[in-house]
Design a protein around this motif. Structure first.
Motif: not given
Length: 442
Positions: A180-183, A233-235, A247-251, A431-432
């Motif tokens: 299970m995961y949220d993101q 990190m751009l959109m 992109d690759s911008m984990p949050m 960056m996370l």
């Protein structure tokens, strides 16, 4: 999975954040960009990508239909049990045949001509591949024609197979609660040797026979999802990177479970290091790490650097809470501007809404911060060491962290791979951002 919303009693603490949320209006979850199946039409063709140092690299890529080639190719999103059909049209230059391999799947082909590994589309021709997505998971697809050259040139992509009964409001990667995961975020890792690409562009692949570029491979660009940092990190879909849409911008937010889907798509090992906490590897190559069917990920293991192997995939769960930080991450509760409680009704030690570690509630920040005039600012500094807080910064400073999140660098632990042609920082790095509860995701 533990999704928690912001507690009304703590609104003063995050008032500035809440205002941003209203203005932003974005979703509270992240899903991987891609195109849904089960039928796909790809075209292999040539184009150029951009690098953050101002460079332009010739490449071959898979295009979605008649669109431009992209690096990596379109990410397929399909469901377990789907019969997947991929029709490939070949528009590669220099009389090259084109093809696709689908590791982890039993594939049948129609049309095309016989190749060394699989059936291929001749120049101007087509070939069709069909397989049943029998297992959920993360997969790679790539060229099966002269792969030592064509994979390097960019003919590769990702497949995400959703499990049977997938529920987007309570998602799992493999249908078991352990997944299970949220993101969720995709990290397709690759590299390029620009010498080779330049030679192919101007003289064609035959010119490589007079060099040792294929045997003495020397990459100088490293990518996550087809971009080098800081472009990672751009959109997604920015119009000035038309052939690099992903992109690759984990949050994430405190207490959430972040699913990393990591693919080793190039020829080198890449030790992918995620600062902030360990992750738990739950699957490799599209198979849950379980001792027997239904056991869950009982063979999973923790790492602080996930070794990405060429041609393989790995899925891992990353979590972050305020536990162990040693100070109240939301600030001094006796300060009216930071007033908040730590309310643990379920006895797990955390606030039931904000995931504050209650043992640290009210503990002061452990060091005295320097004055602004003594600092060199980074774009992610919000002006405060507290989660969800933004303080005044000098004109022109900050701006990359609008919700006052905590920021951790995620990158290749082969430090050379954090450059763009020897210029630091760059390459395989992003960056996370751990945002406060309620902040939007993308």
């Amino acid at each position: 999975m533990r999704l928690r919303s912001i507690h009304a009693a703590k609104l003063p603490m995050v008032l500035s954040v809440a205002l941003c949320l209203i203005l932003w209006g974005g979703p509270a979850w992240a899903m991987i960009d891609g195109i849904p199946g089960p039928s796909f039409s790809l075209t292999a063709k040539a184009d150029h990508i951009s690098t953050p140092d101002g460079g332009s690299v010739y490449f071959w890529g898979y295009a979605d239909g008649d669109g431009r080639a992209q690096y990596p190719g379109p990410t397929f999103i399909v469901n377990q049990g789907d019969e997947v059909t991929v029709t490939l049209t070949n528009q590669l230059p220099y009389g090259q045949n084109a093809s696709i391999l689908f590791p982890g799947h039993v594939v049948s082909t129609q049309g095309g001509t016989a190749g060394l590994i699989t059936d291929e589309a001749p120049p101007g021709g087509t070939v069709e591949y069909t397989f049943t997505a029998t297992h959920a998971g993360t997969y790679l697809y790539h060229s099966g024609t002269h792969p030592e050259l064509q994979v390097e040139m960019g003919l590769l992509g990702a497949i995400i197979v959703r499990p049977t009964g997938f529920d987007a409001s309570h998602p799992t990667a493999y249908g078991h609660p352990d997944s299970m995961y949220d993101q969720e975020y995709l990290f397709l890792l690759s590299e390029m040797d620009p010498r080779l690409h330049q030679l192919v562009e101007f003289q064609g692949p035959a010119a490589l026979e007079d060099t040792n570029y294929l045997s003495d491979y020397f990459p100088n660009y490293w990518f996550i999802n087809g971009r080098c940092a800081p472009d990672t990190m751009l959109m997604p879909g920015v119009d000035w990177l038309p052939t690099q849409p992903y992109d690759s911008m984990p949050m994430m937010q405190p207490g959430q479970r972040l699913l990393l889907r990591i693919i080793g798509a190039g020829r080198d090992l890449h030790p992918f290091h995620h600062h902030g906490n360990h992750s738990r590897v739950i699957a490799r190559n599209g198979r849950l790490l379980q001792s027997e069917a239904g056991a869950g990920a009982d063979l999973s293991y923790e790492v602080f650097t996930l070794q990405s192997v060429p041609g393989e995939t790995a899925d891992a769960i990353f979590g972050w809470t305020g536990k162990g930080m040693g100070w109240d991450i939301y600030g001094d509760p006796n300060d009216p501007d930071y007033a908040h409680m730590c309310m643990d009704m379920d006895g797990d030690g955390f606030d039931d809404n904000t995931w504050e570690w209650c043992a640290d509630h009210g503990k002061p920040f452990p060091v005295a911060l320097p004055q602004d005039l003594d600092l060199t600012f980074g774009g992610f500094w919000s002006g405060s060491p507290f989660l969800g807080r933004m303080e005044a910064l000098p004109p022109g400073e900050g701006g990359l962290n609008p919700y006052g999140g905590f920021v951790y660098m995620w990158h290749s632990h082969t430090e050379k791979e954090m450059v763009n042609y020897d210029i630091f920082p760059g390459g395989m790095m992003t960056m996370l951002i751990v945002n406060p509860p309620g902040a939007p995701m993308h």
